[in-house]
Design an enzyme around this catalytic site. Structure first.
Site, PDB file in Angstrom:
ATOM      1  N   GLY A 208       0.837  -1.216  -0.335  1.00 23.86           N
ATOM      2  CA  GLY A 208      -0.329  -0.298  -0.070  1.00 23.86           C
ATOM      3  C   GLY A 208       1.213   0.996   0.125  1.00 23.86           C
ATOM      4  O   GLY A 208       1.702   1.101  -0.154  1.00 23.86           O
ATOM      5  N   GLY A 209       0.297   2.261   0.350  1.00 28.84           N
ATOM      6  CA  GLY A 209       0.772   3.189   0.374  1.00 28.84           C
ATOM      7  C   GLY A 209      -0.220   4.570  -1.004  1.00 28.84           C
ATOM      8  O   GLY A 209      -1.004   4.574  -1.707  1.00 28.84           O
TER       9      GLY A 209
ATOM     10  N   ASP B 140      -6.391  13.152  11.437  1.00 37.26           N
ATOM     11  CA  ASP B 140      -6.462  12.324   9.773  1.00 37.26           C
ATOM     12  C   ASP B 140      -8.163  10.798   9.787  1.00 37.26           C
ATOM     13  O   ASP B 140      -6.853   9.729   9.132  1.00 37.26           O
ATOM     14  CB  ASP B 140      -5.461  12.082   9.435  1.00 37.26           C
ATOM     15  CG  ASP B 140      -5.708  11.564   7.833  1.00 37.26           C
ATOM     16  OD1 ASP B 140      -6.867  12.338   7.354  1.00 37.26           O
ATOM     17  OD2 ASP B 140      -4.896  11.269   6.967  1.00 37.26           O
TER      18      ASP B 140
ATOM     19  N   ALA C  44       4.954   8.038   1.110  1.00 36.60           N
ATOM     20  CA  ALA C  44       5.160   7.241   1.520  1.00 36.60           C
ATOM     21  C   ALA C  44       4.291   5.803   1.241  1.00 36.60           C
ATOM     22  O   ALA C  44       3.635   5.593   0.517  1.00 36.60           O
ATOM     23  CB  ALA C  44       5.079   6.881   3.328  1.00 36.60           C
TER      24      ALA C  44
END
Length: 471
Positions: free
Chosen positions: A17-18, A133, A22
């Protein structure tokens, strides 16, 4: 990065993932013989000193947390120009992927998911950390239903308010709180707002505010009322809509003032709804029985009327058995008084499990317990306090949440004159339906000073553990 070894220890296996900031890889920790997730800072940001500070801050913030609903962070390191962090590897999907595949979740599933997020955020808030977030992308869901909060990358330590610039806007725009859009100070209430938006998306399958760009969506969070989720999904319970609306109030002071307060409201909404459905079902059952009885009585009356009209032809053969009736048994009859003892709540059980009793305090000494399966005998030495009774609460805890099932039960005792302590014995009984297949039961004892409502000298301990709960 695949095939690369970092720090002579982490073999990078595959990307999992990312985003733009990052990339996350699955890796093998050769030292501890376990899989880990390695989050590597994007090459385009490796010369951005501000981002590097944020990246390192994420690690420090996350590493301070240890909770079953938070992804554990292990370490931060640098190799050459590569900055990376290692953390718990979680087999599962992001909540974003789940919503993309499934669409809306049921109210019960949504409450379970958000309640677990509340637990994880409560732990962060207790450590002075605001996530800032919260969105489906940052929530991982395991195959067993547990969820874990991840990515504290833009979190801020409450005791370090100067770490971000005044007026700096952070957060994902579809879930951002009004105060974040204006650069005003954020607090725990900001995470509550984002969580309310996430809950809206879970029960409807869509976010409440959308637009062409960041500014247009931000203005909707700031100015427009929340669209009614029942226009999208009419099956959402009214109480759940009220919770969503309260969590997403524009004015932070009108929201839930903690995520645990929000969790308690959520769990009570499901408990109340379940009780209402059970009562409605029982009423329908009784109605069917009464209708059946009414029909049988009508048939019986008609039969005897026919007999009367026909004369006494059947008088000598009047041996019909009496009409069979049905009454509800104790098992079939709901017991709301017992249910009323179930008070959904929260308890910091993850920091207290399990092994030994808490140290003797100013009142309670030498706590002992015997029994099992909901039937216990408690013995405790009570110091000479200025009252002749104390109280206890019972918590039942599974892997996902805790419930306060008995609250404020009193134990009266007679003080032994001339002695510093009085040995008090009392029974505790829990209904079988409250016992988890994997989890614990805990007791909390305390006393109250006259004319005061605060607990004094609280002592808690384990009553019983079942199975091998993964806390």
């Amino acid at each position: 990065m695949e095939g690369k070894r970092l720090a002579g220890r982490y073999d990078i296996l595959q990307r999992v993932g990312g985003g733009g900031m990052a990339v996350v890889y699955k890796a093998k920790d050769l030292l501890l013989e376990r899989y880990v997730a390695v989050k590597v800072m994007s090459e385009s940001l490796m010369h951005d000193e501000e981002f590097i500070r944020r990246f390192i801050r994420e690690v420090k913030a996350s590493a301070a947390l240890s909770h079953p609903n938070v992804v554990n962070v292990y370490d931060v390191n640098r190799e050459g120009s590569i900055y990376y962090m290692t953390m718990e590897y979680v087999e599962g999907q992001s909540l974003y992927e789940c919503i993309e595949q499934k669409g809306a979740f049921s109210p019960e599933e949504s409450v379970s998911i958000v309640s677990q997020i509340c637990d994880g955020l409560a732990h962060a808030h207790e450590n002075g950390i605001i996530h800032r977030d919260i969105k489906p992308h940052n929530i991982m869901r395991l195959s067993n239903g547990r969820v874990k909060v991840t990515d504290f990358g833009i979190s801020v330590l409450l005791n370090n308010p100067a770490i971000t610039q005044t007026g700096m806007v952070m957060g994902s725009v579809h879930y951002i709180s009004p105060e974040q859009t204006t650069g005003d100070p954020v607090g725990y209430f900001s995470d509550v707002y984002s969580l309310g938006i996430l809950l809206y998306e879970l029960v409807t399958g869509t976010v409440p505010f959308d637009g062409e760009n960041f500014v247009s969506i931000s203005l909707k969070h700031l100015e427009e009322p929340l669209p009614d989720p029942r226009k999208i999904n009419p099956n959402i319970p009214e109480r759940l809509c009220e919770i969503i609306n309260q969590a997403t109030e524009k004015d932070p002071s009108k929201r839930f003032q903690s995520v645990l307060e929000m969790k308690q409201a959520l769990q009570q909404s499901i408990t109340t709804g379940g009780r209402r459905r059970a009562v409605d079902g029982e009423r329908k059952k009784q109605k069917k029985i009464l209708v059946g009885l009414g029909s049988a009585i009508i048939v019986a009356v008609a039969f005897f009327v026919v007999q009367a009209i026909a004369g006494n032809d059947f008088a000598e053969d009047n041996s019909e058995e009496p009409l069979e009736t049905h009454s509800l048994s104790e098992e079939e009859t709901p017991s709301p008084s017992e249910d009323m003892d179930i008070i959904e709540g929260n308890h910091p059980w993850w920091r207290e499990l399990p092994s030994a009793a808490e140290k003797d305090n100013e009142t309670f000494y030498r706590y002992r317990v015997s029994g099992s399966d909901g039937k216990y005998e408690i013995s405790v030495d009570v110091k000479d306090i200025p009252v002749s009774q104390f109280y206890y609460n019972i918590y039942v805890v599974d892997s996902f949440s805790s419930r306060l099932v008995l609250k404020g039960r009193s134990v009266s005792f007679r003080k032994e004159p001339g002695k510093e302590f009085t040995t008090v014995q009392f029974p505790v009984s829990l209904p079988q339906r409250l016992l988890p297949t994997e989890g614990i039961a805990k007791i909390e004892m305390y006393w109250m000073r006259e004319n005061e409502s605060t607990k004094a000298d609280v002592m808690g301990d384990l009553l019983q553990m079942w199975g091998q709960p993964q806390f």
